[in-house]
Design a protein around this motif. Structure first.
Motif, PDB file in Angstrom:
ATOM      1  N   GLN A 116       0.846  -1.191   0.000  1.00  0.00           N
ATOM      2  CA  GLN A 116       0.000   0.000   0.000  1.00  0.00           C
ATOM      3  C   GLN A 116       0.878   1.236   0.000  1.00  0.00           C
ATOM      4  OE1 GLN A 116      -3.349  -0.016   2.520  1.00  0.00           O
ATOM      5  NE2 GLN A 116      -3.882  -2.100   1.934  1.00  0.00           N
ATOM      6  N   GLY A 117       0.320   2.346  -0.393  1.00  0.00           N
ATOM      7  CA  GLY A 117       1.149   3.523  -0.595  1.00  0.00           C
ATOM      8  C   GLY A 117       1.439   4.336   0.650  1.00  0.00           C
ATOM      9  N   ASP A 118       0.697   4.077   1.708  1.00  0.00           N
ATOM     10  CA  ASP A 118       0.783   4.995   2.838  1.00  0.00           C
ATOM     11  C   ASP A 118       2.078   4.823   3.626  1.00  0.00           C
ATOM     12  OD1 ASP A 118      -1.747   5.968   2.247  1.00  0.00           O
ATOM     13  OD2 ASP A 118      -2.697   4.384   3.420  1.00  0.00           O
ATOM     14  N   LEU A 119       2.725   5.922   3.874  1.00  0.00           N
ATOM     15  CA  LEU A 119       3.913   5.954   4.721  1.00  0.00           C
ATOM     16  C   LEU A 119       3.603   6.861   5.904  1.00  0.00           C
ATOM     17  CD1 LEU A 119       7.029   5.385   5.125  1.00  0.00           C
ATOM     18  CD2 LEU A 119       7.375   7.584   4.009  1.00  0.00           C
ATOM     19  N   TYR A 120       3.812   6.336   7.088  1.00  0.00           N
ATOM     20  CA  TYR A 120       3.522   7.117   8.284  1.00  0.00           C
ATOM     21  C   TYR A 120       4.797   7.337   9.083  1.00  0.00           C
ATOM     22  CZ  TYR A 120      -1.234   5.586   7.303  1.00  0.00           C
ATOM     23  OH  TYR A 120      -2.429   5.325   6.696  1.00  0.00           O
ATOM     24  N   HIS A 121       4.929   8.509   9.604  1.00  0.00           N
ATOM     25  CA  HIS A 121       5.992   8.769  10.560  1.00  0.00           C
ATOM     26  C   HIS A 121       5.392   8.646  11.952  1.00  0.00           C
ATOM     27  CE1 HIS A 121       7.756  10.662   6.930  1.00  0.00           C
ATOM     28  NE2 HIS A 121       8.839  10.093   7.423  1.00  0.00           N
ATOM     29  N   VAL A 122       6.009   7.785  12.734  1.00  0.00           N
ATOM     30  CA  VAL A 122       5.455   7.434  14.040  1.00  0.00           C
ATOM     31  C   VAL A 122       6.484   7.790  15.105  1.00  0.00           C
ATOM     32  CG1 VAL A 122       4.443   5.564  15.418  1.00  0.00           C
ATOM     33  CG2 VAL A 122       4.306   5.479  12.922  1.00  0.00           C
ATOM     34  N   ARG A 123       6.028   8.378  16.187  1.00  0.00           N
ATOM     35  CA  ARG A 123       6.899   8.591  17.339  1.00  0.00           C
ATOM     36  C   ARG A 123       6.347   7.804  18.511  1.00  0.00           C
ATOM     37  NH1 ARG A 123       7.816  13.560  19.904  1.00  0.00           N
ATOM     38  NH2 ARG A 123       5.903  14.421  19.059  1.00  0.00           N
ATOM     39  N   VAL A 124       7.258   7.140  19.205  1.00  0.00           N
ATOM     40  CA  VAL A 124       6.870   6.297  20.321  1.00  0.00           C
ATOM     41  C   VAL A 124       7.694   6.704  21.531  1.00  0.00           C
ATOM     42  CG1 VAL A 124       6.589   3.919  21.137  1.00  0.00           C
ATOM     43  CG2 VAL A 124       6.482   4.419  18.696  1.00  0.00           C
ATOM     44  N   GLY A 125       7.047   6.879  22.668  1.00  0.00           N
ATOM     45  CA  GLY A 125       7.765   7.243  23.884  1.00  0.00           C
ATOM     46  C   GLY A 125       6.771   7.561  24.982  1.00  0.00           C
ATOM     47  N   ARG A 126       7.100   8.570  25.753  1.00  0.00           N
ATOM     48  CA  ARG A 126       6.145   9.008  26.767  1.00  0.00           C
ATOM     49  C   ARG A 126       4.881   9.507  26.063  1.00  0.00           C
ATOM     50  NH1 ARG A 126       9.577  13.557  29.465  1.00  0.00           N
ATOM     51  NH2 ARG A 126       9.839  13.954  27.261  1.00  0.00           N
ATOM     52  N   PRO A 127       3.773   9.584  26.772  1.00  0.00           N
ATOM     53  CA  PRO A 127       2.532   9.995  26.101  1.00  0.00           C
ATOM     54  C   PRO A 127       2.681  11.279  25.292  1.00  0.00           C
ATOM     55  CG  PRO A 127       2.040   9.214  28.316  1.00  0.00           C
ATOM     56  CD  PRO A 127       3.554   9.193  28.179  1.00  0.00           C
ATOM     57  N   GLU A 128       3.420  12.249  25.837  1.00  0.00           N
ATOM     58  CA  GLU A 128       3.562  13.515  25.113  1.00  0.00           C
ATOM     59  C   GLU A 128       4.520  13.402  23.932  1.00  0.00           C
ATOM     60  OE1 GLU A 128       4.382  12.844  28.222  1.00  0.00           O
ATOM     61  OE2 GLU A 128       6.116  14.000  28.920  1.00  0.00           O
ATOM     62  N   ASP A 129       5.249  12.293  23.866  1.00  0.00           N
ATOM     63  CA  ASP A 129       6.183  12.076  22.767  1.00  0.00           C
ATOM     64  C   ASP A 129       5.638  11.071  21.761  1.00  0.00           C
ATOM     65  OD1 ASP A 129       8.101  13.812  23.786  1.00  0.00           O
ATOM     66  OD2 ASP A 129       8.970  12.254  25.050  1.00  0.00           O
ATOM     67  N   THR A 130       4.366  10.801  21.806  1.00  0.00           N
ATOM     68  CA  THR A 130       3.770   9.769  20.976  1.00  0.00           C
ATOM     69  C   THR A 130       2.912  10.426  19.896  1.00  0.00           C
ATOM     70  OG1 THR A 130       3.755   8.226  22.827  1.00  0.00           O
ATOM     71  CG2 THR A 130       2.263   7.760  21.028  1.00  0.00           C
ATOM     72  N   ALA A 131       3.163  10.049  18.664  1.00  0.00           N
ATOM     73  CA  ALA A 131       2.404  10.641  17.573  1.00  0.00           C
ATOM     74  C   ALA A 131       2.452   9.747  16.347  1.00  0.00           C
ATOM     75  CB  ALA A 131       2.968  12.024  17.220  1.00  0.00           C
ATOM     76  N   CYS A 132       1.462   9.887  15.497  1.00  0.00           N
ATOM     77  CA  CYS A 132       1.430   9.189  14.213  1.00  0.00           C
ATOM     78  C   CYS A 132       0.681  10.071  13.232  1.00  0.00           C
ATOM     79  CB  CYS A 132       0.754   7.821  14.350  1.00  0.00           C
ATOM     80  SG  CYS A 132       0.780   6.836  12.829  1.00  0.00           S
ATOM     81  N   GLU A 133       0.882   9.802  11.959  1.00  0.00           N
ATOM     82  CA  GLU A 133       0.270  10.642  10.933  1.00  0.00           C
ATOM     83  C   GLU A 133      -1.017  10.051  10.367  1.00  0.00           C
ATOM     84  OE1 GLU A 133       4.178  12.664   8.939  1.00  0.00           O
ATOM     85  OE2 GLU A 133       3.686  10.633   8.354  1.00  0.00           O
ATOM     86  N   CYS A 134      -1.436   8.906  10.888  1.00  0.00           N
ATOM     87  CA  CYS A 134      -2.590   8.251  10.265  1.00  0.00           C
ATOM     88  C   CYS A 134      -3.907   8.856  10.770  1.00  0.00           C
ATOM     89  CB  CYS A 134      -2.548   6.744  10.524  1.00  0.00           C
ATOM     90  SG  CYS A 134      -2.935   6.284  12.225  1.00  0.00           S
ATOM     91  N   MET A 135      -4.976   8.517  10.077  1.00  0.00           N
ATOM     92  CA  MET A 135      -6.284   9.045  10.446  1.00  0.00           C
ATOM     93  C   MET A 135      -6.735   8.567  11.816  1.00  0.00           C
ATOM     94  SD  MET A 135      -7.210  11.088   8.160  1.00  0.00           S
ATOM     95  CE  MET A 135      -8.914  11.357   8.674  1.00  0.00           C
ATOM     96  N   GLY A 136      -6.363   7.334  12.150  1.00  0.00           N
ATOM     97  CA  GLY A 136      -6.749   6.802  13.458  1.00  0.00           C
ATOM     98  C   GLY A 136      -6.203   7.658  14.586  1.00  0.00           C
ATOM     99  N   PHE A 137      -4.919   8.030  14.454  1.00  0.00           N
ATOM    100  CA  PHE A 137      -4.329   8.838  15.512  1.00  0.00           C
ATOM    101  C   PHE A 137      -4.950  10.229  15.533  1.00  0.00           C
ATOM    102  CE2 PHE A 137      -1.237  11.693  17.415  1.00  0.00           C
ATOM    103  CZ  PHE A 137      -0.993  11.039  18.602  1.00  0.00           C
ATOM    104  N   LEU A 138      -5.215  10.789  14.371  1.00  0.00           N
ATOM    105  CA  LEU A 138      -5.824  12.121  14.330  1.00  0.00           C
ATOM    106  C   LEU A 138      -7.172  12.122  15.044  1.00  0.00           C
ATOM    107  CD1 LEU A 138      -5.011  13.272  10.694  1.00  0.00           C
ATOM    108  CD2 LEU A 138      -4.004  14.099  12.819  1.00  0.00           C
ATOM    109  N   ARG A 139      -7.891  11.022  14.894  1.00  0.00           N
ATOM    110  CA  ARG A 139      -9.227  10.964  15.501  1.00  0.00           C
ATOM    111  C   ARG A 139      -9.196  10.545  16.954  1.00  0.00           C
ATOM    112  NH1 ARG A 139     -13.792   8.175  11.853  1.00  0.00           N
ATOM    113  NH2 ARG A 139     -14.986   8.682  13.714  1.00  0.00           N
ATOM    114  N   TRP A 140      -8.340   9.578  17.270  1.00  0.00           N
ATOM    115  CA  TRP A 140      -8.451   8.932  18.578  1.00  0.00           C
ATOM    116  C   TRP A 140      -7.234   9.125  19.483  1.00  0.00           C
ATOM    117  CZ3 TRP A 140     -13.317   7.847  18.662  1.00  0.00           C
ATOM    118  CH2 TRP A 140     -13.958   7.387  17.519  1.00  0.00           C
ATOM    119  N   ASP A 141      -6.180   9.794  18.961  1.00  0.00           N
ATOM    120  CA  ASP A 141      -4.941   9.951  19.738  1.00  0.00           C
ATOM    121  C   ASP A 141      -4.267   8.618  20.043  1.00  0.00           C
ATOM    122  OD1 ASP A 141      -4.748  12.642  19.758  1.00  0.00           O
ATOM    123  OD2 ASP A 141      -5.533  12.929  21.776  1.00  0.00           O
TER     124      ASP A 141
END
Ligand SMILES: [Zn+2]
Length: 103
Positions: free
Chosen positions: A57-82
Protein backbone atom coordinates in the motif's frame (compact mmCIF):
# COMPACT_ATOMS: atom_id res chain seq x y z
CA UNK A 1 -25.84 -3.45 26.52
CA UNK A 2 -23.27 -5.70 24.95
CA UNK A 3 -19.60 -5.38 25.50
CA UNK A 4 -17.34 -4.69 22.60
CA UNK A 5 -14.45 -7.07 22.51
CA UNK A 6 -11.21 -5.53 21.38
CA UNK A 7 -9.73 -7.31 18.38
CA UNK A 8 -6.96 -9.71 19.27
CA UNK A 9 -3.72 -8.17 18.13
CA UNK A 10 -0.25 -9.57 18.13
CA UNK A 11 2.85 -8.11 16.61
CA UNK A 12 6.12 -9.78 15.80
CA UNK A 13 9.29 -9.06 13.92
CA UNK A 14 9.41 -10.91 10.62
CA UNK A 15 12.74 -9.55 9.47
CA UNK A 16 15.08 -7.74 11.87
CA UNK A 17 16.51 -4.43 10.70
CA UNK A 18 19.18 -4.95 8.03
CA UNK A 19 22.37 -2.91 7.64
CA UNK A 20 20.28 0.01 6.42
CA UNK A 21 18.00 -0.25 9.44
CA UNK A 22 15.02 -1.50 7.44
CA UNK A 23 13.03 -4.36 8.92
CA UNK A 24 9.60 -5.91 8.62
CA UNK A 25 7.03 -6.63 11.29
CA UNK A 26 3.72 -8.41 11.08
CA UNK A 27 0.67 -7.03 12.79
CA UNK A 28 -1.93 -9.74 13.22
CA UNK A 29 -5.45 -8.57 13.91
CA UNK A 30 -8.05 -11.26 14.46
CA UNK A 31 -5.94 -13.71 12.51
CA UNK A 32 -5.28 -11.47 9.51
CA UNK A 33 -1.64 -10.52 8.99
CA UNK A 34 -0.59 -7.07 7.85
CA UNK A 35 3.06 -6.64 6.96
CA UNK A 36 4.86 -3.38 7.51
CA UNK A 37 8.34 -2.28 6.71
CA UNK A 38 9.86 -0.01 9.31
CA UNK A 39 12.92 2.17 9.60
CA UNK A 40 14.04 3.95 12.73
CA UNK A 41 14.77 7.55 11.94
CA UNK A 42 16.48 10.30 13.83
CA UNK A 43 14.17 12.05 16.21
CA UNK A 44 15.27 15.13 18.15
CA UNK A 45 11.94 16.13 19.68
CA UNK A 46 11.39 13.30 22.13
CA UNK A 47 10.62 9.64 21.78
CA UNK A 48 11.89 7.29 19.09
CA UNK A 49 10.96 7.96 15.49
CA UNK A 50 10.05 5.39 12.88
CA UNK A 51 8.94 5.50 9.28
CA UNK A 52 6.35 2.76 8.81
CA UNK A 53 5.01 1.59 5.48
CA UNK A 54 2.39 -1.05 4.96
CA UNK A 55 3.58 -3.46 2.29
CA UNK A 56 1.54 -3.34 -0.86
CA UNK A 57 0.00 0.00 0.00
CA UNK A 58 1.15 3.52 -0.59
CA UNK A 59 0.78 4.99 2.84
CA UNK A 60 3.91 5.95 4.72
CA UNK A 61 3.52 7.12 8.28
CA UNK A 62 5.99 8.77 10.56
CA UNK A 63 5.46 7.43 14.04
CA UNK A 64 6.90 8.59 17.34
CA UNK A 65 6.87 6.30 20.32
CA UNK A 66 7.77 7.24 23.88
CA UNK A 67 6.15 9.01 26.77
CA UNK A 68 2.53 9.99 26.10
CA UNK A 69 3.56 13.52 25.11
CA UNK A 70 6.18 12.08 22.77
CA UNK A 71 3.77 9.77 20.98
CA UNK A 72 2.40 10.64 17.57
CA UNK A 73 1.43 9.19 14.21
CA UNK A 74 0.27 10.64 10.93
CA UNK A 75 -2.59 8.25 10.26
CA UNK A 76 -6.28 9.04 10.45
CA UNK A 77 -6.75 6.80 13.46
CA UNK A 78 -4.33 8.84 15.51
CA UNK A 79 -5.82 12.12 14.33
CA UNK A 80 -9.23 10.96 15.50
CA UNK A 81 -8.45 8.93 18.58
CA UNK A 82 -4.94 9.95 19.74
CA UNK A 83 -3.89 6.33 19.43
CA UNK A 84 -3.45 3.87 16.63
CA UNK A 85 -2.23 0.41 15.72
CA UNK A 86 1.10 1.71 14.41
CA UNK A 87 2.06 3.19 17.77
CA UNK A 88 0.69 0.18 19.62
CA UNK A 89 2.70 -2.21 17.44
CA UNK A 90 5.99 -0.35 17.81
CA UNK A 91 5.47 0.22 21.53
CA UNK A 92 4.78 -3.50 22.00
CA UNK A 93 7.95 -4.46 20.11
CA UNK A 94 10.03 -2.00 22.13
CA UNK A 95 8.51 -3.29 25.36
CA UNK A 96 9.40 -6.85 24.37
CA UNK A 97 12.97 -5.74 23.74
CA UNK A 98 12.75 -6.57 20.04
CA UNK A 99 13.69 -3.09 18.87
CA UNK A 100 16.89 -2.25 20.72
CA UNK A 101 18.08 1.29 20.08
CA UNK A 102 20.60 1.46 17.28
CA UNK A 103 24.00 2.56 18.41
ZN1 LIG B 1 -0.96 5.36 13.04
Amino acid sequence: MGTVKAPARTVRIVRPPNADGVGVFCLEIDGACQFYTFLEIRCDIGGRGFAVHRLGQGDLYHVRVGRPEDTACECMGFLRWDRCKHIAALAALIKKGELPPRS
